[in-house]
Each structure stands twice: as structure tokens, then as C-alpha cells.
Design a protein around this motif. Structure first.
Motif, PDB file in Angstrom:
ATOM      1  N   ASP A   1     -35.095  54.421  18.211  1.00 15.22           N
ATOM      2  CA  ASP A   1     -34.670  53.838  19.489  1.00 15.22           C
ATOM      3  C   ASP A   1     -33.168  54.000  19.697  1.00 15.22           C
ATOM      4  OD1 ASP A   1     -37.269  53.045  19.993  1.00 15.22           O
ATOM      5  OD2 ASP A   1     -36.938  50.947  19.422  1.00 15.22           O
ATOM      6  N   VAL A   2     -32.389  53.704  18.672  1.00 18.35           N
ATOM      7  CA  VAL A   2     -30.930  53.797  18.792  1.00 18.35           C
ATOM      8  C   VAL A   2     -30.502  55.252  18.973  1.00 18.35           C
ATOM      9  CG1 VAL A   2     -28.737  53.445  17.588  1.00 18.35           C
ATOM     10  CG2 VAL A   2     -30.480  51.647  17.558  1.00 18.35           C
ATOM     11  N   ALA A   3     -31.130  56.169  18.264  1.00 19.87           N
ATOM     12  CA  ALA A   3     -30.796  57.590  18.429  1.00 19.87           C
ATOM     13  C   ALA A   3     -31.090  58.029  19.861  1.00 19.87           C
ATOM     14  CB  ALA A   3     -31.578  58.447  17.430  1.00 19.87           C
ATOM     15  N   GLN A   4     -32.224  57.616  20.367  1.00 18.74           N
ATOM     16  CA  GLN A   4     -32.577  57.949  21.751  1.00 18.74           C
ATOM     17  C   GLN A   4     -31.555  57.348  22.718  1.00 18.74           C
ATOM     18  OE1 GLN A   4     -35.227  59.983  22.213  1.00 18.74           O
ATOM     19  NE2 GLN A   4     -34.637  60.171  24.342  1.00 18.74           N
ATOM     20  N   ASP A   5     -31.199  56.090  22.493  1.00 19.16           N
ATOM     21  CA  ASP A   5     -30.206  55.429  23.349  1.00 19.16           C
ATOM     22  C   ASP A   5     -28.845  56.130  23.279  1.00 19.16           C
ATOM     23  OD1 ASP A   5     -32.122  53.584  24.082  1.00 19.16           O
ATOM     24  OD2 ASP A   5     -31.362  51.987  22.772  1.00 19.16           O
ATOM     25  N   THR A   6     -28.520  56.676  22.114  1.00 19.79           N
ATOM     26  CA  THR A   6     -27.261  57.403  21.953  1.00 19.79           C
ATOM     27  C   THR A   6     -27.223  58.600  22.900  1.00 19.79           C
ATOM     28  OG1 THR A   6     -27.080  56.740  19.634  1.00 19.79           O
ATOM     29  CG2 THR A   6     -25.816  58.675  20.312  1.00 19.79           C
ATOM     30  N   PHE A   7     -28.301  59.348  22.936  1.00 20.76           N
ATOM     31  CA  PHE A   7     -28.330  60.526  23.810  1.00 20.76           C
ATOM     32  C   PHE A   7     -28.438  60.138  25.281  1.00 20.76           C
ATOM     33  CE2 PHE A   7     -29.320  62.418  19.713  1.00 20.76           C
ATOM     34  CZ  PHE A   7     -28.445  63.489  19.719  1.00 20.76           C
ATOM     35  N   VAL A   8     -29.130  59.053  25.560  1.00 20.30           N
ATOM     36  CA  VAL A   8     -29.199  58.562  26.941  1.00 20.30           C
ATOM     37  C   VAL A   8     -27.800  58.182  27.417  1.00 20.30           C
ATOM     38  CG1 VAL A   8     -30.041  56.668  28.398  1.00 20.30           C
ATOM     39  CG2 VAL A   8     -31.615  57.862  26.862  1.00 20.30           C
ATOM     40  N   LYS A   9     -27.037  57.570  26.540  1.00 19.18           N
ATOM     41  CA  LYS A   9     -25.669  57.181  26.867  1.00 19.18           C
ATOM     42  C   LYS A   9     -24.834  58.422  27.223  1.00 19.18           C
ATOM     43  CE  LYS A   9     -22.245  53.943  25.175  1.00 19.18           C
ATOM     44  NZ  LYS A   9     -22.535  52.706  25.859  1.00 19.18           N
ATOM     45  N   LEU A  10     -25.099  59.518  26.553  1.00 18.81           N
ATOM     46  CA  LEU A  10     -24.361  60.756  26.821  1.00 18.81           C
ATOM     47  C   LEU A  10     -24.705  61.355  28.181  1.00 18.81           C
ATOM     48  CD1 LEU A  10     -24.555  62.509  23.341  1.00 18.81           C
ATOM     49  CD2 LEU A  10     -22.728  61.110  24.283  1.00 18.81           C
ATOM     50  N   LEU A  11     -25.914  61.077  28.665  1.00 22.31           N
ATOM     51  CA  LEU A  11     -26.303  61.590  29.980  1.00 22.31           C
ATOM     52  C   LEU A  11     -25.358  61.108  31.069  1.00 22.31           C
ATOM     53  CD1 LEU A  11     -30.192  61.228  29.888  1.00 22.31           C
ATOM     54  CD2 LEU A  11     -28.880  63.357  29.951  1.00 22.31           C
ATOM     55  N   GLY A  12     -24.861  59.901  30.909  1.00 27.05           N
ATOM     56  CA  GLY A  12     -23.946  59.330  31.896  1.00 27.05           C
ATOM     57  C   GLY A  12     -22.523  59.825  31.761  1.00 27.05           C
ATOM     58  N   ARG A  13     -22.196  60.488  30.679  1.00 26.10           N
ATOM     59  CA  ARG A  13     -20.828  60.961  30.430  1.00 26.10           C
ATOM     60  C   ARG A  13     -20.819  62.409  29.930  1.00 26.10           C
ATOM     61  NH1 ARG A  13     -16.688  57.219  30.226  1.00 26.10           N
ATOM     62  NH2 ARG A  13     -15.597  59.138  30.673  1.00 26.10           N
ATOM     63  N   PRO A  14     -21.353  63.354  30.695  1.00 32.91           N
ATOM     64  CA  PRO A  14     -21.416  64.741  30.215  1.00 32.91           C
ATOM     65  C   PRO A  14     -20.037  65.365  29.993  1.00 32.91           C
ATOM     66  CG  PRO A  14     -21.999  64.630  32.526  1.00 32.91           C
ATOM     67  CD  PRO A  14     -21.887  63.221  32.036  1.00 32.91           C
ATOM     68  N   ASP A  15     -19.015  64.851  30.678  1.00 26.54           N
ATOM     69  CA  ASP A  15     -17.668  65.387  30.528  1.00 26.54           C
ATOM     70  C   ASP A  15     -17.133  65.192  29.112  1.00 26.54           C
ATOM     71  OD1 ASP A  15     -17.858  62.641  31.465  1.00 26.54           O
ATOM     72  OD2 ASP A  15     -15.660  62.606  31.401  1.00 26.54           O
ATOM     73  N   LYS A  16     -17.643  64.217  28.388  1.00 29.77           N
ATOM     74  CA  LYS A  16     -17.176  63.933  27.033  1.00 29.77           C
ATOM     75  C   LYS A  16     -17.581  65.020  26.034  1.00 29.77           C
ATOM     76  CE  LYS A  16     -15.300  59.891  27.695  1.00 29.77           C
ATOM     77  NZ  LYS A  16     -13.883  59.698  27.572  1.00 29.77           N
ATOM     78  N   LEU A  17     -18.609  65.790  26.358  1.00 31.73           N
ATOM     79  CA  LEU A  17     -19.106  66.808  25.432  1.00 31.73           C
ATOM     80  C   LEU A  17     -18.081  67.895  25.142  1.00 31.73           C
ATOM     81  CD1 LEU A  17     -22.705  67.309  26.861  1.00 31.73           C
ATOM     82  CD2 LEU A  17     -22.080  66.173  24.738  1.00 31.73           C
TER      83      LEU A  17
END
Length: 169
Positions: free
Chosen positions: A36-52
Motif C-alpha cells: 500500500d505504501v509503495a503504491q501511495d509513493t508512486f501515486v504521490k509522484l503522479l501529482g509532481r512529475p516535475d520532480k522526476l
């Protein structure tokens, strides 16, 4: 989101999801929570693609995000456990409805997030003044600090709340 960003996030997920689940499960000792936490980690990244684009160490970055999410999860569990303990000690006629319980837990989480980063005495002083309506001198006496310290605790807490709420320094 551009297709480049989408592709990089997709490849990031493909390359690191399994590793991240294992890393989290070593910390939490719970495979389901780790997923669940791993999934939430990637979901969090969806909102901040510029950080990649500016990441130096992908694993360290993902681990930091996941670690923060684990801390948030533990904090929520502690809040919930304390709230449920308080409810268990209430007279049955005063126990709130399931909907009221859920709303209260959500509110407690929001307050906890707003007060994130404060020392326990600072949090307590703020809550005593703002929620219980206590006078600063009474807060100082109860916390066994000077009046000036009690005032500073509340002022700092108000600044932290404002900063956490509006993201301003």
C-alpha cells in the motif's frame, strides 16, 4: 502530463516497485502495508512529475517519500487508537455516531499535520490555548514553564500552522 514524463514514471515504477515494497516491508514487517505504501509513493509522484527530472539517487528519493508515508500512517494509527480509547471510556449516551467518529478522526489528522514539526510542549500549549480556551498563565503553570515560554510556544505553533497550511516561509 507529457508522454515523456509518463514514460519515465512508468519505467520508474517498473524498475523500482518491487525493491520499494521489500524495503518498506523490512521497516514495517507487514507485506500488505508495504504494498500500500509503495503504491501511495508512486501515486504521490503522479501529482509532481516535475520532480522526476532533478533526482540524483532514485532509490534514496523513493525511500524518503515512502518513509514519510510510513510515518504518516503510524501517526494516524496512534491518533486513531488514542481516540478509540477515549471513546471506550465515554458513557454510552455520549458516544458519537460512526460518521461523527470518522469526521473527528479526519479533523484530528488535519490538526496533527498542521502542528507537524513542533515539540510536544509547543503542541500542547497551542491546543490548551486555542481549543480549551485556557489563559497563558494557566498553561504556563500546567506545563511548568514561564509565562513568556508559554506565549512563545503558542506563537511558534501558530506560525507553524500557517506555514504548513499555506506553504509559505
Amino acid at each position: 502530463m507529457s508522454s515523456n514524463t509518463s514514460n519515465s514514471l512508468d519505467s520508474l515504477y517498473q524498475e523500482h516497485y518491487a525493491w520499494l515494497v521489500k524495503w518498506i516491508s523490512r521497516r514495517t514487517h507487514n507485506w500488505g502495508d508495504a504494498q500500500d505504501v509503495a503504491q501511495d509513493t508512486f501515486v504521490k509522484l503522479l501529482g509532481r512529475p516535475d520532480k522526476l527530472e532533478n533526482v540524483r539517487s532514485t532509490k534514496a528519493w523513493l525511500a524518503k517519500i515512502a518513509d514519510n508515508l510510513v510515518i504518516d500512517k503510524v501517526r494516524r494509527e496512534i491518533l486513531e487508537r488514542n481516540y478509540l480509547t477515549m471513546l471506550a471510556n465515554m458513557p454510552e449516551a455520549q458516544v458519537p455516531s460512526a460518521e461523527q467518529k470518522w469526521e473527528t478522526l479526519e479533523l484530528l489528522e488535519q490538526v496533527d499535520r498542521l502542528l507537524n514539526g513542533l515539540k510536544p510542549k509547543e503542541k500542547l500549549a497551542f491546543l490548551m490555548v486555542r481549543l480549551e480556551g485556557m489563559a497563558y498563565k494557566d498553561v504556563a503553570a500546567q506545563l511548568e514553564v514561564s509565562l513568556s515560554s508559554a506565549e512563545k510556544y503558542v506563537a511558534k505553533a501558530m506560525m507553524v500552522c500557517y506555514t504548513n497550511m499555506f506553504g509559505l516561509d
